[in-house]
Design an enzyme around this catalytic site. Structure first.
Site, PDB file in Angstrom:
ATOM      1  N   LYS A  62       8.688  -3.109  -1.353  1.00 24.44           N
ATOM      2  CA  LYS A  62       8.862  -2.039  -0.371  1.00 24.44           C
ATOM      3  C   LYS A  62      10.329  -1.636  -0.307  1.00 24.44           C
ATOM      4  CE  LYS A  62       5.232  -2.421   3.131  1.00 24.44           C
ATOM      5  NZ  LYS A  62       5.001  -2.643   4.569  1.00 24.44           N
ATOM      6  N   GLU A  94      10.240 -14.206  10.794  1.00 27.90           N
ATOM      7  CA  GLU A  94       9.378 -13.811   9.673  1.00 27.90           C
ATOM      8  C   GLU A  94       8.780 -15.028   8.975  1.00 27.90           C
ATOM      9  OE1 GLU A  94       8.276 -10.954   8.737  1.00 27.90           O
ATOM     10  OE2 GLU A  94       9.594  -9.458   9.636  1.00 27.90           O
ATOM     11  N   ARG A 120      -2.485  -6.166   2.524  1.00 24.67           N
ATOM     12  CA  ARG A 120      -1.055  -6.315   2.759  1.00 24.67           C
ATOM     13  C   ARG A 120      -0.679  -6.078   4.222  1.00 24.67           C
ATOM     14  NH1 ARG A 120       4.016  -4.664  -1.089  1.00 24.67           N
ATOM     15  NH2 ARG A 120       5.651  -5.073   0.428  1.00 24.67           N
TER      16      ARG A 120
END
Length: 368
Positions: free
Chosen positions: A142, A184, A249
Site C-alpha cells: 500500500k 499495530e 485484507r
C-alpha cells in the site's frame, strides 16, 4: 546480536522482509544490478544513516540522489510528491532505476507512491525506521498520500522489491513512538496470532520502556524481533491471499475506521498507533453490543493496551465530527458504514450498517 529473521510475502510479485540488526550493507546489496541510479527518500533526522547508505551505494558505482522531505504526515502531500517527481525527472531516472524509502511510515508510503507513479512504476526498496512502519506501512504494497479531505485517499498498490527492518534503528526512536507502534503489533494478535498477546502481556514493563535511557538492551531487541516477525507474518499471510483489499485484507484494518476518524478530527496531531488503540477498544465495545464479544474479551483489549501506556479513551462531544469522518472510510459503501469486528478472539468478521444506537453506545464506552 539476534540472527536475522526472514518473512516471505508470496504475492504475484514475491519479496522478502528481513528483520534483524545492522542491515545497511544488505540494503545496498539489494539494489538490482540493472539499476544505475537510486533515489533515497528520507527525512532530515535520518540524514546521518542515509549518508552511510549512500557511501555503500557509491561504492557500487551507483548514482545516488537524496530527496529530503518533511517528517511525518506533513511529507505525504501532493506538493511533496511533485517535488520528488521533479527530482527524478532532473536526474534522468529510467524504469530500471530504483527508489529507496528510508524512514517512518509516512516516508515509506510516499516513496512507494513516488515509485508507483514514476514511468508507471519503478522498483522500490523499503527501509522502515519506526516500529509502526516495520509492521504496517512498509509491508503489503500500500502506498499513498493525504489530501485535505482525509488520510491515504490517493494511492496505489505497488509491491516493494524487498523490505529491511533493522531493530537498531529503534534505539533512537522516542519511547512514545515505539509504544504507539506496538498498537499495530497487538492488532495482529487480536485478529490472527494469539501468541503475540501472550508475549506482549509477559513483557509490558520492558516494552513500555519507562525510565529507559539510551539504546535498547539485547533482551528488548530480542523480544521486538520476535514480535515484529510475528506481526509481519500475519500481514504477509493476509496480503499473499488478498493484495488489493477485495475482502480478506480488510481484517488488517481492525480498529482503523474509528482511528482514522480520530486522526482526521485531530488534524493528524495524534500518533497513528494511539488512535488505533482507541479504535480497537471502540470496535471491541461495538462487537460486545452486537453480541459477538464477551465483557472479558473487551477487558483484555483495555488491559493490554493500557498496560503498554496506550490510550483507550477519547473525549466526548465529538461524535458528529467522528461520524462524518468515518463515512469517508475506504470500507464504507455508499452510506453504509462497515467495521471489522471480532466474533470471538482471532475471528474477524464484518459488521455492516450497525444500528446507530450501538454505535453511540460504543462511543459512550470509550469516551467515559
Amino acid at each position: 546480536m539476534t540472527s536475522p529473521r526472514i518473512v516471505h510475502v508470496a504475492t504475484s510479485a514475491p519479496y522478502d522482509v528481513t528483520v534483524g540488526e545492522n542491515l545497511l550493507q544488505d540494503v545496498a546489496s539489494a539494489v538490482p544490478e540493472s539499476a544505475m541510479r537510486v533515489l533515497v527518500v528520507t527525512a532530515a533526522p535520518l540524514r546521518r544513516h542515509v549518508d552511510n547508505l549512500k557511501a555503500l551505494l557509491d561504492s557500487r558505482g551507483l548514482t545516488v540522489v537524496i530527496a529530503e522531505v518533511p517528517d511525518a504526515e506533513e511529507g505525504k502531500s501532493a506538493e511533496v510528491l511533485a517535488f520528488c517527481w521533479g527530482v527524478l525527472g532532473k536526474s534522468d531516472f529510467t524504469r530500471s532505476d530504483v527508489v529507496i524509502g528510508f524512514g517512518g511510515g509516512a516516508v515509506t508510503d510516499l516513496a512507494g507512491f513516488v515509485a508507483a507513479t514514476w514511468l508507471r512504476g519503478v522498483g522500490v526498496i523499503q527501509v522502515p525506521t519506526t516500529l509502526l512502519a516495520m509492521v504496517d506501512a512498509a509491508v503489503g504494497g500500500k502506498t499513498g498520500i493525504n489530501t485535505a479531505e482525509g488520510k491515504n485517499l490517493v494511492g496505489a498498490f505497488h509491491e516493494p522489491l524487498s523490505v529491511w527492518c533493522d531493530v537498531r534503528a529503534l534505539d533512537t526512536l522516542p519511547r512514545h513512538d515505539l509504544v504507539a507502534g506496538l498498537a499495530e503489533v497487538v492488532k495482529c494478535g487480536f485478529i490472527r496470532d494469539p501468541e503475540i498477546l501472550t508475549i506482549v502481556g509477559e513483557n509490558l514493563t520492558m516494552l513500555r520502556g519507562e525510565g529507559r535511557e539510551g539504546s535498547l538492551d539485547d533482551a528488548t531487541r530480542a523480544v521486538l524481533v520476535e514480535l515484529i516477525t510475528r506481526a509481519i507474518q500475519v500481514k504477509a499471510d493476509v496480503v499473499s491471499a488478498d493484495l488489493k483489499e477485495s475482502y480478506l485484507r480488510e481484517i488488517l484494518n481492525y480498529g482503523h475506521t474509528f482511528a482514522h476518524a480520530i486522526e482526521y478530527t485531530e488534524r493528524y496531531q495524534w500518533r497513528h498507533g494511539a488512535a488505533v488503540s482507541v479504535g480497537m477498544v471502540f470496535v471491541a465495545e461495538l462487537a460486545h453490543l452486537a453480541g459477538k464479544l464477551t465483557e472479558e474479551e473487551v477487558d483484555r483489549h483495555r488491559t493490554i493496551l493500557a498496560g503498554l501506556g496506550l490510550p483507550t479513551t477519547y473525549p466526548g462531544h465529538r461524535w458528529d465530527a467522528l461520524l462524518t469522518a468515518m463515512r469517508r472510510d475506504k470500507k464504507t459503501r455508499g452510506d453504509l458504514l462497515r467495521f471489522v469486528i471480532l466474533n470471538g478472539l482471532q475471528n474477524p468478521v464484518r459488521l455492516e450498517g450497525p444500528d446507530p444506537a450501538i454505535l453511540q453506545g460504543a462511543y459512550a464506552a470509550v469516551s467515559a
